[in-house]
Write a protein that holds these residues in place. Structure first.
Motif, short mmCIF file in Angstrom:
data_model
loop_
_atom_site.label_atom_id
_atom_site.label_comp_id
_atom_site.label_asym_id
_atom_site.label_seq_id
_atom_site.Cartn_x
_atom_site.Cartn_y
_atom_site.Cartn_z
N ALA A 70 -10.82 2.98 -0.13
CA ALA A 70 -11.91 1.77 -0.96
C ALA A 70 -11.23 0.97 -1.59
CB ALA A 70 -12.73 2.71 -2.25
N VAL A 71 -10.08 0.65 -2.16
CA VAL A 71 -9.18 0.42 -2.40
C VAL A 71 -8.84 -0.63 -1.70
CG1 VAL A 71 -6.93 -0.25 -3.74
CG2 VAL A 71 -8.67 2.24 -4.48
N ARG A 72 -8.18 -0.59 -0.35
CA ARG A 72 -7.97 -1.09 0.80
C ARG A 72 -8.86 -2.37 1.51
NH1 ARG A 72 -2.80 -0.51 3.73
NH2 ARG A 72 -1.50 0.43 2.01
N SER A 73 -10.27 -1.98 1.33
CA SER A 73 -11.33 -2.51 1.82
C SER A 73 -11.42 -4.00 0.84
CB SER A 73 -12.88 -1.79 1.39
OG SER A 73 -13.45 -1.37 1.04
N ARG A 74 -11.17 -3.62 -0.30
CA ARG A 74 -11.08 -5.02 -1.86
C ARG A 74 -10.33 -6.18 -1.75
NH1 ARG A 74 -12.99 -0.18 -5.47
NH2 ARG A 74 -15.03 0.68 -4.64
N VAL A 75 -9.01 -5.26 -0.98
CA VAL A 75 -8.11 -6.23 -0.87
C VAL A 75 -7.92 -7.48 -0.34
CG1 VAL A 75 -5.60 -7.08 -0.48
CG2 VAL A 75 -6.14 -4.40 -1.10
#
Length: 349
Positions: A70-75
């Motif tokens: 999820a974090v990587r998708s918001r980068v």
């Protein structure tokens, strides 16, 4: 009496030098806080992730972790908010310095209207529906509008004065806005596609789009940061600037190119986002004073921070949905700007 005059004048001469370490330290602190905001940004969304876990997702990615995914998708959206906010902060400062107009923003030179008109024509004529396609229409339209404004303002004996630039920008923006409206009322399919770009958003983009526009943003930022002395001289008036040895026409051209590159790329990437280029220079000026050599980097930092915070607020307020960042900056920026203009010292250049 002859010995007291230099002593009285000395503090006035060394005061900017004494402020330099404090302003430099402020930039360092601001960069650290901006990094913290970026970590918070990638952790906030439909799936909340603690800041420490978000940091681990960036530094020690675990492909089996849903939180890390999820974090990587918001980068990408965080990266877009950072670069677009910095670009709009720089561009707003350049516009206000170039036109000596405290209300200067990307709309004053018709850049937003030019980008919007080009996107509508791309949707209407070329049937473009993907952001990857109309990003270049937006960039070309913004650049073309700025060129037209400068040509119109250059007509006459005095050339492109700040007042003529502002008036020409308003006229061109009004004409292009009318063109956009005329097209949209006759094509509902174009309206449906255009409205999602027009609201201003950092979502739905990816890092490849940032990479495509990065050269324009980098060149524009370098020109902007190198134009501090020119803007300081221009603030004293054209006659004084010429007396100091500055080539006024060349300085305007350099600043104008930087504005087109920054605003054109930012608008093409995220759509027309209001109030960032208008409010940020006034906030930065309250910190640094009128010296553009410090004001420009502070404006880039503040612009990036404002857009990241606005994006986070849009996700928190409307959870589990989201408000687009263009709406949030308008809501946040309007009362801040009203408070600033009520203080006459900040409203004047």
């Amino acid at each position: 009496m002859t010995t007291t005059a230099p002593a009285a004048a000395a503090p006035g001469r060394v005061r900017p030098l004494r402020r330099a370490p404090a302003l430099a330290a402020g930039l360092v602190v601001g960069l650290v806080l901006l990094a913290v905001l970026a970590v918070v940004s990638v952790g906030v969304g439909a799936r909340q992730v603690a800041p420490l876990d978000a940091w681990h997702a960036l530094t020690a990615f675990d492909p089996t972790s849903f939180d890390h995914a999820a974090v990587r998708s918001r980068v990408p959206r965080t990266a877009v908010a950072l670069v677009v906010g910095a670009a709009l902060g720089l561009a707003g400062t350049l516009m206000q310095g170039l036109t000596r107009n405290p209300l200067g923003d990307p709309g004053i030179l018709g850049i937003n209207a030019g980008a919007s008109a080009a996107v509508v024509l791309g949707i209407f004529v070329a049937r473009v529906s993907d952001p990857r396609g109309y990003v270049w229409f937006a960039f070309v339209g913004a650049a073309a509008a700025a060129v037209v404004v400068h040509l119109v303002a250059s007509a006459g004996r005095e050339g492109a004065t700040p007042v003529k630039l502002a008036l020409a920008g308003a006229c061109v923006a009004a004409a292009l806005t009318s063109l956009v409206t005329a097209v949209l009322v006759t094509r509902t399919d174009a309206l449906d596609t255009f409205r999602f770009w027009q609201v201003g958003s950092v979502g739905g983009r990816d890092l490849s789009q940032v990479a495509e526009l990065a050269p324009f943003l980098v060149v524009g930022a370098v020109l902007a940061l190198a134009s501090g002395r020119m803007l300081d001289a221009a603030a004293l008036g054209e006659d004084v600037a010429r007396g100091l040895g500055q080539h006024v026409g060349r300085a305007r051209a350099i600043v104008g190119v930087a504005v087109v590159l920054l605003c054109g790329a930012a608008t093409a990437l995220a759509g027309p986002i209001a109030f960032v280029g208008l409010v940020v220079p006034h906030v930065g000026r309250a910190i640094t004073g009128p010296d553009h050599r410090w004001l420009l980097p502070y404006s880039a930092l503040l612009g990036a921070a404002l857009l990241v915070v606005s994006d986070v607020l849009g996700r928190v307020v409307a959870a589990p949905g989201q408000l687009e960042v263009g709406l949030v900056t308008a809501v946040v920026g309007a009362p801040v700007f009203v408070a600033l203009v009520r203080r006459r010292r900040l409203a004047e250049l």
